[in-house]
Design an enzyme around this catalytic site. Structure first.
Site: not given
Ligand code: GLU
Length: 356
Positions: A40, A53, A119-120, A192, A313
């Site tokens: 992103t 986007y 971020t994913d 995350k 467990e």
């Molecule tokens: N799907 C995107 C990625 O991981 C969105 C997450 C991001 O970069 O914030 O590239």
């Protein structure tokens, strides 16, 4: 005439002093290489207020141009490794990235590396690099939650802070770091926690490594886990990793998914278990069948924080399972893929989970 000559010479001397002091300033700045992978932070939308986007649409030079003052922190060079949303990150790209980092950080005149990343799956790449980078120099992943075209895009300040962390000698020796929204996280502990919020990354069990404040950093601690130059994992001659699947547990879980995973070639299975790495009885039996066939089964948890302990467990000793300790399922998968490159027993793999 004589006066004019004196004026010209004075000007020449002033220009020389200015040029040489700016060269000196440039020489004194740390050298940081940015390796861009997409995400992103490099995403673009048609308008500044739209939520739809495309990830990975903007190149490294455009990203840098949006960050005033970033070149005051360091001399920066950029390279594009890939340009994907991190949902499309692959083992192949991760291996290319790791090998490139090892080459770049091997150069005496490079002080640190920044990786721009979606971020994913950032926590997976960060943890992978934490295990296979062979350098003490700072390696910093950074991303953003809003695309570069958004009102109040968070990418520019995140990138500024990431370069500030990579250029800071105090960052060295702390393993791979992630800088997002002013916080500096260690690769082992961050995760995350929110699908869309700018404040999405947390390090619930171990806390922050430090905070970044407009290029100045405060450090609170160093991750205790083995990493980078102390790590036994080496991917310099590796071109693919063994397949490890993650299966999510739930009430009334269908055990056939475990059998299907084994039948289709998984060498390891991570269970994102309920609670303390649990699963229902039919699934436990299927997992034990998998382990008997030589597939390594790791019990992790779908719960956001906490550890998964051995023999609580589930009788791991009897069933020949591994408990993930602090690693969430996605990071347990990374460690298991690397562990499976070696001929290790289940108990040796368990030790890796306590060490890395
Ligand atoms: N799907 C995107 C990625 O991981 C969105 C997450 C991001 O970069 O914030 O590239």
């Amino acid at each position: 005439m004589e006066r004019q000559c004196r004026i010209i010479w004075t000007r020449v001397i002033v220009i020389c002093v200015l040029v040489s002091s700016s060269c000196l300033a440039q020489d004194q700045k740390p050298n940081v290489v940015i390796l861009a992978t997409g995400g992103t932070i490099a995403g673009a939308a048609a308008t500044g207020t739209q939520s739809a986007y495309t990830s990975g649409a903007v190149g490294i030079d455009t990203m840098l141009a949006a960050v005033p003052g970033i070149r005051d922190l360091a001399n920066i060079k950029g390279e594009q490794i890939s340009n994907v949303g991190s949902q499309d990150m692959t083992v192949e790209i991760m291996l290319t990235l790791a090998k490139r980092i090892n080459v770049v950080l091997g150069q005496a005149d490079v002080d640190g590396v920044v990786i721009t990343h979606g971020t994913d799956t950032m926590e997976e790449t960060a943890y992978f690099l934490n295990l296979v980078v062979k350098s003490n120099k700072p390696v910093v992943l950074v991303g953003s939650m809003r695309p570069s075209t958004a009102v109040s895009a968070d990418g520019p300040l995140n990138l500024f802070n990431a370069v500030g962390v990579a250029a800071d000698p105090k960052s060295a020796g702390r393993g791979v770091l992630v800088v997002m929204n002013d916080w500096i996280h260690g690769a082992h502990s961050l995760t995350k926690t929110n699908t869309t919020a700018v404040q999405t990354f947390m390090s619930p069990l171990r806390g922050l490594v430090g905070v970044a404040n407009y290029g100045k950093n405060d450090y609170y601690n160093s991750p205790i886990w083995k990493h980078t130059i102390e790590s036994e994992f080496d991917v310099s001659d590796v071109s693919h990793l063994p397949r490890v699947d993650i299966l999510y547990a739930y009430s009334d879980m269908a055990p056939d998914l475990i059998d299907a995973s084994v039948a289709t070639g998984a060498k390891g299975i991570v269970i994102a278990g309920v609670g303390n790495g649990n699963m229902n009885k039919p699934s436990l039996e299927a997992a034990a069948r998998a382990a008997k066939k030589g597939v390594v089964v790791v019990r992790s948890s779908r719960v956001a924080t906490g550890t998964v302990g051995r023999n609580v467990e589930v009788n791991d000793d009897e069933m020949n399972f591994v408990a993930s300790d602090e690693l969430n399922p996605q990071k347990a998968r990374i460690l298991l893929m690397l562990a499976l490159l070696k001929p290790l027993t289940t108990s040796e793999i368990q030790q890796l989970f306590y060490t890395y």
